[in-house]
Design a protein around this motif. Structure first.
Motif, PDB file in Angstrom:
ATOM      1  N   TYR A  20      39.344 -69.515  65.533  1.00  0.00           N
ATOM      2  CA  TYR A  20      39.632 -68.087  65.657  1.00  0.00           C
ATOM      3  C   TYR A  20      38.970 -67.337  64.503  1.00  0.00           C
ATOM      4  N   ALA A  21      38.312 -66.215  64.846  1.00  0.00           N
ATOM      5  CA  ALA A  21      37.689 -65.363  63.829  1.00  0.00           C
ATOM      6  C   ALA A  21      38.080 -63.924  64.113  1.00  0.00           C
ATOM      7  N   LEU A  22      38.238 -63.140  63.059  1.00  0.00           N
ATOM      8  CA  LEU A  22      38.676 -61.762  63.273  1.00  0.00           C
ATOM      9  C   LEU A  22      37.485 -60.849  63.558  1.00  0.00           C
ATOM     10  N   ILE A  23      37.722 -59.859  64.377  1.00  0.00           N
ATOM     11  CA  ILE A  23      36.681 -58.924  64.774  1.00  0.00           C
ATOM     12  C   ILE A  23      36.574 -57.827  63.723  1.00  0.00           C
ATOM     13  N   PRO A  24      35.437 -57.694  63.070  1.00  0.00           N
ATOM     14  CA  PRO A  24      35.291 -56.643  62.058  1.00  0.00           C
ATOM     15  C   PRO A  24      35.296 -55.277  62.729  1.00  0.00           C
TER      16      PRO A  24
ATOM     17  N   CYS B  91      48.166 -66.354  68.088  1.00  0.00           N
ATOM     18  CA  CYS B  91      46.716 -66.181  68.216  1.00  0.00           C
ATOM     19  C   CYS B  91      46.379 -65.518  69.543  1.00  0.00           C
ATOM     20  N   LYS B  92      47.066 -65.916  70.584  1.00  0.00           N
ATOM     21  CA  LYS B  92      46.818 -65.306  71.892  1.00  0.00           C
ATOM     22  C   LYS B  92      47.129 -63.809  71.872  1.00  0.00           C
ATOM     23  N   VAL B  93      48.233 -63.448  71.211  1.00  0.00           N
ATOM     24  CA  VAL B  93      48.606 -62.032  71.129  1.00  0.00           C
ATOM     25  C   VAL B  93      47.538 -61.233  70.389  1.00  0.00           C
ATOM     26  N   LEU B  94      47.042 -61.805  69.286  1.00  0.00           N
ATOM     27  CA  LEU B  94      46.039 -61.088  68.495  1.00  0.00           C
ATOM     28  C   LEU B  94      44.711 -61.006  69.235  1.00  0.00           C
ATOM     29  N   VAL B  95      44.368 -62.051  69.973  1.00  0.00           N
ATOM     30  CA  VAL B  95      43.135 -62.004  70.771  1.00  0.00           C
ATOM     31  C   VAL B  95      43.279 -60.953  71.867  1.00  0.00           C
ATOM     32  N   ASP B  96      44.440 -60.917  72.485  1.00  0.00           N
ATOM     33  CA  ASP B  96      44.669 -59.953  73.563  1.00  0.00           C
ATOM     34  C   ASP B  96      44.666 -58.522  73.034  1.00  0.00           C
ATOM     35  N   ALA B  97      45.079 -58.348  71.786  1.00  0.00           N
ATOM     36  CA  ALA B  97      45.108 -57.003  71.194  1.00  0.00           C
ATOM     37  C   ALA B  97      43.736 -56.587  70.684  1.00  0.00           C
ATOM     38  N   GLY B  98      42.789 -57.515  70.667  1.00  0.00           N
ATOM     39  CA  GLY B  98      41.443 -57.157  70.242  1.00  0.00           C
ATOM     40  C   GLY B  98      41.212 -57.328  68.758  1.00  0.00           C
ATOM     41  N   PHE B  99      42.002 -58.181  68.112  1.00  0.00           N
ATOM     42  CA  PHE B  99      41.821 -58.388  66.677  1.00  0.00           C
ATOM     43  C   PHE B  99      41.115 -59.698  66.369  1.00  0.00           C
ATOM     44  N   LEU B 100      41.182 -60.662  67.284  1.00  0.00           N
ATOM     45  CA  LEU B 100      40.592 -61.972  67.028  1.00  0.00           C
ATOM     46  C   LEU B 100      39.701 -62.389  68.195  1.00  0.00           C
ATOM     47  N   THR B 101      38.783 -63.303  67.870  1.00  0.00           N
ATOM     48  CA  THR B 101      37.963 -63.918  68.911  1.00  0.00           C
ATOM     49  C   THR B 101      38.243 -65.417  68.924  1.00  0.00           C
ATOM     50  N   ARG B 102      38.224 -66.004  70.098  1.00  0.00           N
ATOM     51  CA  ARG B 102      38.527 -67.421  70.243  1.00  0.00           C
ATOM     52  C   ARG B 102      37.266 -68.161  70.679  1.00  0.00           C
ATOM     53  N   GLU B 103      36.917 -69.195  69.905  1.00  0.00           N
ATOM     54  CA  GLU B 103      35.729 -69.979  70.247  1.00  0.00           C
ATOM     55  C   GLU B 103      36.107 -71.449  70.286  1.00  0.00           C
ATOM     56  N   LYS B 104      35.926 -72.048  71.422  1.00  0.00           N
ATOM     57  CA  LYS B 104      36.295 -73.454  71.592  1.00  0.00           C
ATOM     58  C   LYS B 104      35.089 -74.322  71.271  1.00  0.00           C
ATOM     59  N   ARG B 105      35.179 -75.030  70.134  1.00  0.00           N
ATOM     60  CA  ARG B 105      34.086 -75.935  69.757  1.00  0.00           C
ATOM     61  C   ARG B 105      34.632 -77.351  69.780  1.00  0.00           C
ATOM     62  N   GLY B 106      34.239 -78.077  70.811  1.00  0.00           N
ATOM     63  CA  GLY B 106      34.726 -79.441  70.939  1.00  0.00           C
ATOM     64  C   GLY B 106      36.211 -79.443  71.229  1.00  0.00           C
TER      65      GLY B 106
END
Lengths: 126, 126
Positions: free
Chosen positions: B95-99, B75-90
């Motif tokens: 993780y959600a993908l960037i359209p 997940c970290k790799v994909l977030v760093d590559a700009g494919f995913l977003t990380r949202e910490k809820r509680g």
DNA sequence: CCGAGGCATCGACAGGCGTCAATCTCCCGG
DNA sequence: CCGGGAGATTGACGCCTGTCGATGCCTCGG
């Protein structure tokens, strides 16, 4: 171990049945891995930018700054992945890119964002 | 030495000035390398197929068959590559993908086959 | 305030991959 | 027939990466 009781579905809800099978994911990853290299990307760009649409190894070693065996290896990988064709004319081996190979890959990537996509299962495999 | 006289252009003719710069090739290769992995492809597929469009780590470890640190790493790799977003809820991280991330990559791949393409130089880099 | 649980990080290990030097094969020219 | 040159193959080396176990942090519930 500590086992995993019925509270396994603690955080989310859906069982998350992925659309990509493991075998399909491996195949697609292998196709992408063939492109995920600066030398191979530049090699494709060089061939695509050539006036005749093809190039031999001895012309690629210079611009790429790599040795002849390395260029030959990259060409073999791209041919095996279905991106290039190899034609031996006399002493020289001319490589030309297959039109549509990159297009099908683009289609697969675009369909990934569409839930329940059409036929992403057997693509990028002309 | 045998030097290399004027017969340097023995096989082909054009000097093969590639359209892809080395720096650009490295950047594009890094983006592609983020996708060139079965686990990450299935991870994206799982998130894309989710009903809410997002998923937390504990839901992904099961279908992927990987340990929690490994999933977190991907997940970290994909977030760093700009494919995913990380949202910490509680306590959970969703993780959600960037359209559009995959779409821009598709555009770059398609433009590779077009000599003198538009703006393949600085793409896939939102 | 304290325990519990999810997630990120660290360290380590195995495997794969890119690169090159050396060598071999094949084809053409003389 | 023989020498030369282009390309493919082999072996080796080093780096990068995927994977896991162990640990720390941070947040929530009681």
């Amino acid at each position: 171990m500590l086992d995993q009781p019925t509270d396994a579905a603690a955080c989310a809800s859906a069982p998350l049945a992925g659309g990509l099978d493991l075998d399909d994911a491996v195949a697609l990853a292998q196709t992408l891995k063939a492109l995920a290299d600066p030398a191979r990307l530049r090699l494709l760009s060089l061939i695509a930018g050539s006036s005749t649409g093809e190039a031999c190894v001895c012309d690629l070693t210079g611009p790429l700054g790599l040795s002849q065996p390395t260029v030959s290896h990259h060409c073999k990988v791209l041919v095996d992945a279905g991106f290039l064709t190899r034609e031996k004319r006399g002493v020289w081996a001319y490589y030309a890119l297959i039109p549509g190979a990159l297009d099908s890959l683009s289609g697969v990537l675009s369909s990934t964002g569409a839930p329940g996509g059409p036929t992403a299962t057997s693509a990028a495999r002309a």
